[in-house]
Design a protein around this motif. Structure first.
Motif, PDB file in Angstrom:
ATOM      1  N   GLU A 236       0.808  -1.226   0.000  1.00  0.00           N
ATOM      2  CA  GLU A 236       0.000   0.000   0.000  1.00  0.00           C
ATOM      3  C   GLU A 236       0.837   1.270   0.000  1.00  0.00           C
ATOM      4  O   GLU A 236       0.291   2.378  -0.068  1.00  0.00           O
ATOM      5  N   GLY A 237       2.167   1.146   0.131  1.00  0.00           N
ATOM      6  CA  GLY A 237       3.022   2.330   0.060  1.00  0.00           C
ATOM      7  C   GLY A 237       3.302   3.007   1.375  1.00  0.00           C
ATOM      8  O   GLY A 237       3.821   4.120   1.400  1.00  0.00           O
ATOM      9  N   GLY A 238       2.961   2.363   2.517  1.00  0.00           N
ATOM     10  CA  GLY A 238       3.331   2.908   3.827  1.00  0.00           C
ATOM     11  C   GLY A 238       2.367   3.936   4.355  1.00  0.00           C
ATOM     12  O   GLY A 238       1.277   4.159   3.828  1.00  0.00           O
ATOM     13  N   GLY A 239       2.784   4.632   5.417  1.00  0.00           N
ATOM     14  CA  GLY A 239       1.957   5.637   6.075  1.00  0.00           C
ATOM     15  C   GLY A 239       2.790   6.381   7.094  1.00  0.00           C
ATOM     16  O   GLY A 239       4.007   6.238   7.148  1.00  0.00           O
ATOM     17  N   GLN A 240       2.140   7.183   7.953  1.00  0.00           N
ATOM     18  CA  GLN A 240       2.856   8.000   8.926  1.00  0.00           C
ATOM     19  C   GLN A 240       3.149   7.269  10.236  1.00  0.00           C
ATOM     20  O   GLN A 240       3.982   7.718  11.009  1.00  0.00           O
ATOM     21  N   ASP A 241       2.470   6.151  10.509  1.00  0.00           N
ATOM     22  CA  ASP A 241       2.745   5.431  11.748  1.00  0.00           C
ATOM     23  C   ASP A 241       4.139   4.817  11.699  1.00  0.00           C
ATOM     24  O   ASP A 241       4.737   4.639  10.633  1.00  0.00           O
ATOM     25  N   MET A 242       4.681   4.483  12.863  1.00  0.00           N
ATOM     26  CA  MET A 242       6.066   4.005  12.963  1.00  0.00           C
ATOM     27  C   MET A 242       6.269   2.690  12.228  1.00  0.00           C
ATOM     28  O   MET A 242       7.292   2.475  11.571  1.00  0.00           O
ATOM     29  N   PHE A 243       5.307   1.798  12.312  1.00  0.00           N
ATOM     30  CA  PHE A 243       5.447   0.501  11.648  1.00  0.00           C
ATOM     31  C   PHE A 243       5.573   0.682  10.134  1.00  0.00           C
ATOM     32  O   PHE A 243       6.412   0.048   9.488  1.00  0.00           O
ATOM     33  N   SER A 244       4.760   1.547   9.568  1.00  0.00           N
ATOM     34  CA  SER A 244       4.849   1.799   8.130  1.00  0.00           C
ATOM     35  C   SER A 244       6.201   2.394   7.757  1.00  0.00           C
ATOM     36  O   SER A 244       6.765   2.090   6.704  1.00  0.00           O
ATOM     37  N   GLN A 245       6.729   3.252   8.646  1.00  0.00           N
ATOM     38  CA  GLN A 245       8.056   3.818   8.407  1.00  0.00           C
ATOM     39  C   GLN A 245       9.113   2.711   8.404  1.00  0.00           C
ATOM     40  O   GLN A 245      10.005   2.696   7.554  1.00  0.00           O
ATOM     41  N   PHE A 246       9.015   1.781   9.348  1.00  0.00           N
ATOM     42  CA  PHE A 246       9.967   0.671   9.396  1.00  0.00           C
ATOM     43  C   PHE A 246       9.804  -0.245   8.182  1.00  0.00           C
ATOM     44  O   PHE A 246      10.792  -0.710   7.612  1.00  0.00           O
ATOM     45  N   ALA A 247       8.551  -0.532   7.823  1.00  0.00           N
ATOM     46  CA  ALA A 247       8.284  -1.471   6.731  1.00  0.00           C
ATOM     47  C   ALA A 247       8.870  -0.992   5.406  1.00  0.00           C
ATOM     48  O   ALA A 247       9.231  -1.807   4.551  1.00  0.00           O
ATOM     49  N   THR A 248       8.965   0.321   5.235  1.00  0.00           N
ATOM     50  CA  THR A 248       9.475   0.877   3.974  1.00  0.00           C
ATOM     51  C   THR A 248      10.884   1.459   4.122  1.00  0.00           C
ATOM     52  O   THR A 248      11.385   2.106   3.204  1.00  0.00           O
ATOM     53  N   ALA A 249      11.537   1.236   5.278  1.00  0.00           N
ATOM     54  CA  ALA A 249      12.889   1.752   5.500  1.00  0.00           C
ATOM     55  C   ALA A 249      13.888   1.003   4.628  1.00  0.00           C
ATOM     56  O   ALA A 249      13.727  -0.195   4.338  1.00  0.00           O
ATOM     57  N   THR A 250      14.919   1.707   4.191  1.00  0.00           N
ATOM     58  CA  THR A 250      15.962   1.095   3.368  1.00  0.00           C
ATOM     59  C   THR A 250      17.336   1.309   4.005  1.00  0.00           C
ATOM     60  O   THR A 250      17.545   2.255   4.762  1.00  0.00           O
ATOM     61  N   ARG A 251      18.243   0.420   3.680  1.00  0.00           N
ATOM     62  CA  ARG A 251      19.629   0.591   4.100  1.00  0.00           C
ATOM     63  C   ARG A 251      20.319   1.563   3.144  1.00  0.00           C
ATOM     64  O   ARG A 251      19.722   2.053   2.189  1.00  0.00           O
ATOM     65  N   GLU A 252      21.621   1.813   3.407  1.00  0.00           N
ATOM     66  CA  GLU A 252      22.344   2.800   2.617  1.00  0.00           C
ATOM     67  C   GLU A 252      22.412   2.436   1.141  1.00  0.00           C
ATOM     68  O   GLU A 252      22.540   3.311   0.285  1.00  0.00           O
ATOM     69  N   ASP A 253      22.334   1.135   0.829  1.00  0.00           N
ATOM     70  CA  ASP A 253      22.389   0.709  -0.575  1.00  0.00           C
ATOM     71  C   ASP A 253      21.030   0.779  -1.263  1.00  0.00           C
ATOM     72  O   ASP A 253      20.904   0.411  -2.433  1.00  0.00           O
ATOM     73  N   GLY A 254      20.022   1.289  -0.541  1.00  0.00           N
ATOM     74  CA  GLY A 254      18.693   1.439  -1.133  1.00  0.00           C
ATOM     75  C   GLY A 254      17.807   0.215  -1.007  1.00  0.00           C
ATOM     76  O   GLY A 254      16.627   0.257  -1.381  1.00  0.00           O
ATOM     77  N   GLU A 255      18.329  -0.883  -0.455  1.00  0.00           N
ATOM     78  CA  GLU A 255      17.550  -2.111  -0.318  1.00  0.00           C
ATOM     79  C   GLU A 255      16.635  -2.035   0.905  1.00  0.00           C
ATOM     80  O   GLU A 255      17.024  -1.540   1.963  1.00  0.00           O
ATOM     81  N   LEU A 256      15.410  -2.532   0.739  1.00  0.00           N
ATOM     82  CA  LEU A 256      14.501  -2.636   1.870  1.00  0.00           C
ATOM     83  C   LEU A 256      15.053  -3.626   2.892  1.00  0.00           C
ATOM     84  O   LEU A 256      15.743  -4.591   2.531  1.00  0.00           O
ATOM     85  N   LEU A 257      14.772  -3.379   4.169  1.00  0.00           N
ATOM     86  CA  LEU A 257      15.117  -4.371   5.177  1.00  0.00           C
ATOM     87  C   LEU A 257      14.324  -5.650   4.909  1.00  0.00           C
ATOM     88  O   LEU A 257      13.151  -5.588   4.521  1.00  0.00           O
ATOM     89  N   PRO A 258      14.919  -6.831   5.082  1.00  0.00           N
ATOM     90  CA  PRO A 258      14.148  -8.067   4.928  1.00  0.00           C
ATOM     91  C   PRO A 258      12.934  -8.075   5.848  1.00  0.00           C
ATOM     92  O   PRO A 258      12.970  -7.523   6.956  1.00  0.00           O
ATOM     93  N   VAL A 259      11.859  -8.704   5.393  1.00  0.00           N
ATOM     94  CA  VAL A 259      10.614  -8.706   6.160  1.00  0.00           C
ATOM     95  C   VAL A 259      10.821  -9.264   7.565  1.00  0.00           C
ATOM     96  O   VAL A 259      10.324  -8.697   8.548  1.00  0.00           O
ATOM     97  N   ASP A 260      11.578 -10.362   7.686  1.00  0.00           N
ATOM     98  CA  ASP A 260      11.743 -10.955   9.018  1.00  0.00           C
ATOM     99  C   ASP A 260      12.520 -10.023   9.951  1.00  0.00           C
ATOM    100  O   ASP A 260      12.296 -10.029  11.165  1.00  0.00           O
ATOM    101  N   GLU A 261      13.405  -9.189   9.400  1.00  0.00           N
ATOM    102  CA  GLU A 261      14.128  -8.244  10.243  1.00  0.00           C
ATOM    103  C   GLU A 261      13.231  -7.088  10.674  1.00  0.00           C
ATOM    104  O   GLU A 261      13.322  -6.601  11.798  1.00  0.00           O
ATOM    105  N   VAL A 262      12.355  -6.632   9.767  1.00  0.00           N
ATOM    106  CA  VAL A 262      11.382  -5.609  10.148  1.00  0.00           C
ATOM    107  C   VAL A 262      10.517  -6.127  11.302  1.00  0.00           C
ATOM    108  O   VAL A 262      10.266  -5.418  12.282  1.00  0.00           O
ATOM    109  N   VAL A 263      10.080  -7.366  11.199  1.00  0.00           N
ATOM    110  CA  VAL A 263       9.235  -7.978  12.228  1.00  0.00           C
ATOM    111  C   VAL A 263       9.967  -8.018  13.568  1.00  0.00           C
ATOM    112  O   VAL A 263       9.411  -7.653  14.613  1.00  0.00           O
ATOM    113  N   ASP A 264      11.224  -8.440  13.551  1.00  0.00           N
ATOM    114  CA  ASP A 264      11.980  -8.540  14.801  1.00  0.00           C
ATOM    115  C   ASP A 264      12.241  -7.163  15.403  1.00  0.00           C
ATOM    116  O   ASP A 264      12.186  -6.987  16.622  1.00  0.00           O
TER     117      ASP A 264
END
Length: 463
Positions: A236-264
């Protein structure tokens, strides 16, 4: 060997907390005791951790050996010890391997269970959730939720701890996860309760009907919940809540964090945000109820900031609540939400005249240092004036460490200040908080401090 002033990497680093620790013979030169067979001093520690630490320091000094939770630990006590271990200039203390035996089955791969480059990269990616724009969004959600709950509480007698615990969970579910108050948040809350209580369960296997089994089951529920939510937010492209910010966060190389790491990460940060704030808010309310003069000073300050009735404390006004912040800091001194902090030495080092070998689990004790009469005058007295800027500058930088220190300083500390200030702005301008004369609840010290009776207070409407 590493010392306070030097870093000479001469010993191969252990790679995981399950690697073999030093033997009792390796630590025999350090004063201390092993306690009972198998369980060591675990039950004695859990019965009254502050008293246990005081007794050990009096008997053995500020470096001592202890056997608890299935292994030997060397405790390093004092502000200098806090600086050595938490600031960790030489990068020889592993947070992952320190917390691993306690939290690995419950909160694996949370920020606290990461070290060095991996920790730095993920911390940077997650810090997006605490930038000014998201924080402004949280302010609105916090003001709305707290204002509504103050009306629901109303005047009269109450048990504050369970009430504020439910409120902080509901606020976290709203601000952090973006789910409305209701049945889902109740299930999430119970899962976190079970996981936190399991962290200090004496039985470290998830056997049926044990605390650890309940905690592991709670983690399984949250992993399933947060995995589905992460995938939905990304779609859905995220939102303003913290979880949405984490779910769409990227590392310095532009890659999204793996889903299991976002969950942890979400599991760990939700626990930290809701359980530690619950504890520290309860401590502050208790001491303000006992000290009506300081309660009045905070009330006057907050009224002056927000003005007329019905106004809320805005993001740009948070910095003006200086006395409120000082009182909160003093409450955190009196009852730090994380009383002890474990690490594991990756290399041998020296402290206090002792050589501690590589692989040794070590720990520092914020609670003891926060009450150390060598640092604080009348340490058992609630006195927010200890936190004027002048007083802070005159003290050892690591004499007060409720949020940890160094690279692992709590990522959400500014959110904690913000939530407490907004809570006080609504609560103290609406009610006077009182407790019965002579009231002194007994506190459960671990895993996170809380009053055993729930903290019985009375809210009285202001004239």
């Amino acid at each position: 060997m590493a010392t306070l002033a030097a870093h000479e990497p001469t010993i191969a680093r252990p790679t995981h907390w399950k690697d073999e620790n030093p033997t009792p013979a390796d630590l025999a030169h350090i004063p201390g005791e092993s306690g009972l067979p198998i369980v060591g001093n675990t039950f004695k520690m859990l019965a009254d951790p502050p008293a246990f630490t005081r007794a050990m320091v009096e008997k053995y000094g500020r470096v001592y050996r202890n056997n608890a939770f299935g292994g030997n630990v060397v405790s390093l006590i004092g502000a200098d010890a806090n600086e050595l271990v938490l600031f960790d200039r030489a990068k020889i203390f592993s947070s992952e391997q320190g917390w691993g035996p306690i939290l690995d089955q419950l909160f694996p791969r949370g920020l606290m269970l990461m070290d060095f480059d991996h920790h730095r990269a993920d911390r940077k990616a997650l810090s997006i959730a605490f930038k000014p724009a998201p924080m402004r969004h949280y302010v609105g959600a916090l003001n709305h939720g707290i204002d509504q709950r103050m009306d629901e509480w109303g005047a009269g007698d109450m048990r504050f701890y369970p009430a504020i615990k439910q409120l902080t969970l509901d606020l976290a579910a709203d601000s952090f996860i973006g789910i409305p108050f209701g049945e889902e948040s109740q299930k999430v809350n119970q899962a976190f309760v079970d996981m936190v209580q399991a962290s200090v369960a004496p039985i470290r296997r998830p056997l049926p009907f044990t605390k650890l089994k309940k905690g592991v089951d709670g983690r399984a529920y949250l992993v399933d919940f947060f995995t589905k939510e992460t995938e939905r937010r990304r779609a859905e492209g995220g939102g303003q809540d913290m979880f949405s910010q984490f779910a769409t966060a990227t590392r310095e190389d532009g890659e999204l964090l793996p889903v299991d790491e976002v969950v942890d990460h979400m599991n760990f940060l939700m626990m930290a945000a809701h359980d530690t704030i619950t504890s520290s808010a309860t401590t502050l309310v208790y001491y303000l109820a006992k000290d009506q003069a300081w309660q009045d000073r905070l009330r006057d300050e907050l009224r002056a900031i927000i003005g007329g009735e019905g106004r809320t404390l805005g993001y740009d006004e948070l910095g003006q609540a200086e006395l409120t912040e000082m009182a909160f800091k003093e409450a955190l001194r009196m009852m730090p939400p994380v009383p002890t902090i474990p690490r594991r030495a990756l290399e041998s080092f020296e402290f206090g005249g002792y050589r501690i070998p590589a692989g040794t689990p070590v720990g520092v004790n914020p609670h003891f240092v926060h009450h150390d009469p060598e640092i604080w005058d009348s340490p058992e007295t609630f006195d927010p004036m200890r936190f004027t800027r002048e007083a802070e500058k005159a003290r050892h930088k690591y004499a007060w460490v409720p949020f940890g220190g160094g690279a692992h300083m709590c990522l959400g500390l500014h959110f904690a200040y913000m939530q407490i200030k907004i809570l006080m702005a609504h609560m103290l301008t609406r009610y006077r908080i009182d407790v019965a004369e002579g009231y002194a609840p007994e506190w459960q010290a671990w895993p996170i401090p809380q009053p055993k009776d729930g903290l019985r207070v009375t809210l009285k409407p202001l004239d």
